[in-house]
Motif scaffolding. Structure first.
Motif, PDB file in Angstrom:
ATOM      1  N   CYS B 378       0.825  -1.215   0.000  1.00  0.00           N
ATOM      2  CA  CYS B 378       0.000   0.000   0.000  1.00  0.00           C
ATOM      3  C   CYS B 378       0.858   1.264   0.000  1.00  0.00           C
ATOM      4  N   CYS B 407      -7.229   6.289   1.022  1.00  0.00           N
ATOM      5  CA  CYS B 407      -6.952   5.241   0.042  1.00  0.00           C
ATOM      6  C   CYS B 407      -7.117   5.846  -1.348  1.00  0.00           C
ATOM      7  N   ILE B 408      -6.107   5.671  -2.192  1.00  0.00           N
ATOM      8  CA  ILE B 408      -6.189   6.267  -3.524  1.00  0.00           C
ATOM      9  C   ILE B 408      -6.738   5.275  -4.545  1.00  0.00           C
ATOM     10  N   GLU B 409      -7.202   4.147  -4.072  1.00  0.00           N
ATOM     11  CA  GLU B 409      -7.811   3.125  -4.926  1.00  0.00           C
ATOM     12  C   GLU B 409      -6.880   2.678  -6.037  1.00  0.00           C
ATOM     13  N   CYS B 410      -5.592   2.566  -5.685  1.00  0.00           N
ATOM     14  CA  CYS B 410      -4.621   2.201  -6.715  1.00  0.00           C
ATOM     15  C   CYS B 410      -4.691   0.717  -7.052  1.00  0.00           C
ATOM     16  N   GLY B 411      -5.229  -0.087  -6.166  1.00  0.00           N
ATOM     17  CA  GLY B 411      -5.383  -1.502  -6.469  1.00  0.00           C
ATOM     18  C   GLY B 411      -4.152  -2.348  -6.192  1.00  0.00           C
ATOM     19  N   CYS B 413      -3.072  -3.354  -3.389  1.00  0.00           N
ATOM     20  CA  CYS B 413      -3.386  -4.359  -2.381  1.00  0.00           C
ATOM     21  C   CYS B 413      -4.118  -5.546  -3.010  1.00  0.00           C
TER      22      CYS B 413
HETATM   23  S1  SF4 Z   1      -6.108   0.616  -3.076  1.00  0.00           S
HETATM   24 FE1  SF4 Z   1      -5.134  -0.640  -1.524  1.00  0.00          FE
HETATM   25  S2  SF4 Z   1      -2.985  -0.314  -1.839  1.00  0.00           S
HETATM   26 FE2  SF4 Z   1      -3.999   1.342  -2.913  1.00  0.00          FE
HETATM   27  S3  SF4 Z   1      -4.128   2.996  -1.412  1.00  0.00           S
HETATM   28 FE3  SF4 Z   1      -6.004   1.837  -1.205  1.00  0.00          FE
HETATM   29  S4  SF4 Z   1      -5.591   0.369   0.406  1.00  0.00           S
HETATM   30 FE4  SF4 Z   1      -3.620   1.140  -0.259  1.00  0.00          FE
END
Ligand code: SF4
Ligand code: SF4
Lengths: 374, 655
Positions: B378, B407-411, B413
């Motif tokens: 993350c 959370c930037i929803e980068c995926g 994780c």
């Molecule tokens: S999508 Fe997952 S990895 Fe990305 S910022 Fe949110 S929690 Fe962290």
């Protein structure tokens, strides 16, 4: 092409849970090999028995919970638990030890809490502790390393070992003939280095080492055991290399254990509690450090948390080993810290991107600001 | 060399960029039609200024920005405006929005346009206006109107150009940097001028783009622009991540880069700004990567905004059978399409058509084993496994404590999770739910505040009246003492005078109030109508709430007006008893008549609305060939009948 409603990310790494479990199982091989080399076939028999019971009881529970059996069995988590428990049991322990311990671990400690991922305590260690408390005699009967056998005794072969574990298969037992000395485990047991060291009264560590065969024949920390520990260390390093877990918990535990023993080494006097090397390569230290406390489900969550979690386990191990009455301390230390893991999590949340101090704190502060604004 | 900080977390998925960089940026024949959404940016949709049937030239304005946070839209080629209406647009939800459909005439004829020969002769505000009208919006993904970004509230000391392109597969920025390095550099200089020549100007490029790096490098010799390169690791191209990599500082939570004196723009945006300022060309095309194994040709194209994706795929030998899903954007953050007729817009950097073996259907999720791989990956240092736990148990309070909002929803994780848990999906759902709850809370708070305010005001009024009365009494007593009977009479007359005037006053005041509320209601309804063109559901909700509010206030005003209708109060003027009685009778009849008429009016209004609904339902049923057509027809007829009766009644009463 199905224009499906799928959400990002669309890509996925090759890692999967079953593979993680398989790798951990694979990594036990060096340690298991050393165990077999020094203590005979007993450990392998334990592991095999445990695995069979684990698969059986897991399937039973999943069936009772009306879930797809194969889907859950395929995650290998039950087998891993069985392997770890099998390794912890004394080689040549009677068969029902493995059966009782494993079924308890799988049915009660794992599945009654909701199954994989929900169990607060390490199932293998629960199984071990239940056995230790219920059957202390069987659970403390470790065989001596082969090199320490009296000259007239042979290391039991595979078939013989199986007969010891499963007396039903022994024709002597069947025919009602009283057990020969070689038919029971008692013939082979001896105190472990940890036990032996505790019995030291009045000798300097050096003198004691010279006197006791265990140490005089061993290289660093007791014949056989040191190699078992090195075996598990190798396996653990392999897992670290494969990024199955991070270094935090194992290093925390090993460092704190070593530090404690440095403090209490007392330069090898008669009241010394053992050298760091002795503690690091005795008992289940390496096995515990790389295979038990790294169990992700029951440990702390963040890296910092895991470091603390490991360090506290190391301290507990030293305390129980030195002043407790049980032969080894890993299981108790781990279970105690399983209790504390959520608490550790609470105080070790990593600092989220964009927060000046600890994430929790600034979050609290923000809330206060908000309420002020209101 | 610039100091580079490490990206926190991150993953390194297979890059898969080589497929689409073999050929130079190509172009495609004109499509049969272009579908140009009015809202390709964050903010208010622009306002169409052309009508169906209009002939437009290439580059001609189709729609002007509405409000500050908006950007213009232009004709990508010359042709005929054939439609203005709702059409599916590229959006994760698959929603439709207002679009202008343009049929190209094949001439591709430019409208007269001209750039500035020396932009430094003009004030930055002028350049900003040009950028705004040229429709330049962030080309990196979010589509934030560039003119707004270039006009921050705080001084900028560092300008960062994002040439990272960390998502696998996408190569549009890479190709742009390879083929137009000089233009990009000039664009950067314009940006730098507008931002008041920041101390530092840095271009960030991942180390998997050596060609782009070299190309840019050769044009930077005589400038102060730095070029930084760093390890290829997703998501280094995220704005917050790139800022951290290049400066070691973090954008404060809930803040903007400008809070720490940083502006971050995409290299594609710099290029678009260059075209807009130096040539006067609006943003009407962009470079888009078409890639994935389901397309035989993988390549970048300069594509006109509005080109349907089906047109792109057709020219790249798209094999529909072998395609597992169609993605707009990259594999980590892109969204799957449900409709091939969707157009390319300003933010569309990639169309990814992977085959089954590239992106197989997701495996069923297993239990979280809390392995922590997600936390390692993350970039925001969150604990995704904890977030998952709380998201599953809908514990929104804990989610807030765990900073889900960051959370930037980068995926990353989800990408590493060995148990195949669709973590991001959980987070999106929870975020949506939390947002909704927060909004509900806000509106509840507002209602409470309004209520308290009114209560307060009433109390104040009562208090003021009391004070007035006391004063009056005192004055009367005083007068009594000083001037005897004359004074008493005068005071009584005054009082009567004051009271007499007040009901009329009240009446006229309440009439004015009704008019005002009617006005408010009308404008609120208009706003609601205009919002229907698209935008987010929450704005819509707000507008609806405003309409409801206005209605209620209007109703209140009307009813209180009804009460104040009888112009004077019998007890106030010293008239004879009989007169009072007749007046009272009159009052009763007036009120009765009023409420009847009102009732009827209301019935008519609601009947009309219902009838309207019924007719649309009927029409839908007809087009769909539904089996309920008969039932709908009967229902509509009945409503019509009722309406007719009500209207007749009303006219009777009115005459
Ligand atoms: S999508 Fe997952 S990895 Fe990305 S910022 Fe949110 S929690 Fe962290
Ligand atoms: S990576 Fe997946 S399984 Fe591992 S802790 Fe995170 S969510 Fe759980």
């Amino acid at each position: 092409m199905a224009l499906l409603k799928l959400t990002s990310p669309h890509a996925h790494s090759a890692q999967n849970t079953a593979r993680v479990m398989q790798l951990v199982i694979l990594a036990t091989i060096p340690g298991l090999f050393a165990l077999t080399l020094f203590f005979g076939w007993g450990s392998l028999i334990n592991v095999t028995l445990s695995c069979m019971v684990a698969v059986g009881s897991e399937a039973l529970v999943i069936r009772l919970r009306k879930r797809p059996i194969m889907f859950y069995l395929k995650d290998y988590s039950a087998i891993l638990t069985a392997v770890l428990l099998g390794i912890s049991l004394p080689p040549l322990a009677p068969w029902w030890i493995a059966v009782v311990g494993t079924s308890f671990a799988i049915i009660i400690a794992k599945n009654l809490y909701g199954g994989l991922g929900y169990n607060p305590f390490n199932p293998a260690m629960i199984g071990y502790v239940v056995l230790l408390i219920s059957f202390p005699v069987q659970m403390t009967a470790w065989p001596a390393p082969a090199e320490l056998y009296p000259s007239d005794m042979q290391v039991p072969g595979l078939w013989h070992s199986i007969q010891i574990v499963l007396p039903l298969l022994n024709p002597d037992t069947l025919s009602g003939v009283s057990e020969t000395a070689s038919g029971t485990i008692d013939a082979y047991t001896a105190a472990t280095p940890l036990d032996t060291f505790k019995q030291n009264t009045g000798l300097l560590v050096d003198q004691f080492y010279k006197k006791e065969l265990f140490f005089s024949q061993g290289t660093w920390a007791g014949l056989g055991w040191e190699w078992v520990n090195i075996g598990f260390l190798l396996g653990g390093l392999f897992l670290l290399y494969r990024k199955i877990f991070t270094w935090h918990a194992p290093l925390g535990m090993l460092l704190s254990l070593a530090l404690c023993s440095v403090i209490f080494y007392d330069s090898g006097s008669s009241s010394s509690l053992g050298s760091p090397l002795f503690h690091l390569l005795s008992g289940a230290t390496m096995f515990g450090a790389f295979f038990i406390i790294t169990d992700p489900v029951t440990s702390a969550t963040s890296n910092k948390g895991r470091l603390i979690y490991g360090a506290l386990i190391g301290v507990l191990i030293f305390i129980i080993r030195s002043w407790g009455s049980y032969p080894d301390a890993i299981a108790f230390a781990v279970l105690l810290m399983n209790f504390a893991a959520p608490l550790i999590d609470n105080y070790t949340m990593p600092r989220t991107y964009g927060y000046s101090k600890s994430g929790v704190k600034s979050n609290k502060k923000r809330k206060e600001d908000q309420s002020d604004a209101r | 060399m610039r100091k580079i900080w490490n990206l926190i977390g991150g993953v390194h998925p297979p890059e898969n960029k080589h497929q689409s960089v073999k050929d130079s940026v190509g172009s495609l024949p004109l499509p049969e039609k272009l579908i140009i959404p009015l809202n390709q940016h964050i903010g208010a949709p622009s306002k169409a200024i052309v009508a169906i049937g209009d002939k437009v030239l290439k580059g001609q304005v189709l729609a002007n920005p509405k409000g500050v946070l908006s950007a213009g839209v232009h004709a990508p080629t010359s042709g005929l405006v054939s439609d203005i209406g709702d059409h599916p647009i590229p959006h994760p939800s698959g929603m439709s929005a207002h679009c202008i459909t343009l049929i190209p005439d094949g001439e591709d004829q430019w409208i007269a346009h001209e750039g500035l020969s020396n932009y430094r002769d003009h004030v930055p505000e002028k350049l900003l206006e040009i950028i705004r009208l040229s429709g330049v919006a962030g080309l990196g993904g979010a589509g934030f109107p560039t003119a707004v970004k270039l006009n921050p509230q705080k001084p900028i000391s560092t300008l960062i150009l994002n040439g990272t392109e960390c998502e696998p597969y996408i190569t549009s920025d890479d190709m742009l940097m390879r083929e137009h390095p000089e233009d990009i550099v000039q664009g950067i200089e314009i940006l730098s001028y507008i931002l008041g020549d920041p101390k530092e100007v840095v271009i960030g490029v991942e180390d998997n783009k050596p060609e782009a790096y070299a190309a840019l490098k050769s044009y930077l010799k005589n400038t102060t622009i730095e070029l930084a390169t760093f390890e290829t690791r997703y998501p280094s191209g995220g704005e917050k991540q790139l800022i951290q990599i290049l400066t070691g500082t973090e954008v404060p939570a809930k803040g903007l880069p400008s809070d720490i004196g940083i502006a971050c723009l995409n290299v594609g945006t710099a290029y678009a700004v260059y075209r807009a300022i130096v040539f006067g060309e609006p943003l009407i095309s962009r470079i888009t990567t078409v890639t994935g194994k389901a397309c035989t040709i993988n390549r970048n194209y300069e594509i006109l905004i509005g080109t349907p994706i089906s047109h792109l795929l057709k020219h790249n030998a798209f094999n529909k059978k072998n395609c597992s899903r169609l993605i707009v954007g990259g594999p980590m953050m892109g969204f799957a399409l449900e409709n091939l007729d969707i157009p390319v817009i300003k933010t569309t950097n990639c169309i990814l058509a992977p085959s089954e073996e590239e992106f197989p259907s997701p495996q069923p999720a297993q239990a979280c084993i809390r392995c922590g791989m997600c936390a390692e990956a993350c970039p925001a240092s969150l604990l995704p496994q904890q977030l998952l736990w709380y998201a599953q148990s809908k514990n929104y309070e804990k989610l807030e404590v765990q900073n889900l909002a960051d959370c930037i929803e980068c995926g990353a994780c989800s990408y590493v999770c060995p148990s195949n848990i669709p973590l991001v999906q959980y987070y999106r759902a929870s975020k949506g739910e939390m947002k909704k709850q927060a909004e509900e809370k806000v509106s509840a708070d507002r209602a409470r505040q309004r209520f308290e305010f009114q209560k307060n005001r009433k109390e104040k009024e009562i208090f003021a009246k009391k004070v007035q009365r006391d004063v009056r009494l005192k004055a009367a007593a005083q007068a009594n003492k000083t001037s005897g009977t004359e004074g008493i009479i005068q005071a009584a007359l005054d009082r009567a005078e004051a009271k007499k005037s007040s009901p009329e006053d009240q009446h006229s005041r309440s009439t004015r109030r009704i008019a005002r509320f009617e006005d408010q209601l009308r404008s609120a309804q208009e706003k609601l109508e205009s919002l229907k063109e698209g935008v987010t559901s929450d704005q819509h909700e707000q507008a609806k709430a405003a309409v409801e509010d206005a209605k209620i206030r209007l109703a209140e005003a009307i009813s209180s007006h009804g009460l104040s209708m009888p112009i004077s109060n019998p007890s106030e003027t010293p008239d004879s008893a009989s007169e009072a009685i007749t007046r009272a009778q009159a009052k009763v009849t007036i009120q009765a008549g009023l409420s009847d008429e009102e009732k009827l009016c209301n019935t008519i209004v609601s009947l009309t609305a219902r009838l309207e609904k019924a007719t649309t339902r009927l029409e839908i049923a007809k087009t769909e060939g539904s089996e309920h057509i008969d039932a709908f027809t009967v229902a509509a007829d009945k409503l019509k009948e009722k309406l007719a009766t009500a209207e007749a009644d009303l006219s009777k009463i009115r005459t």
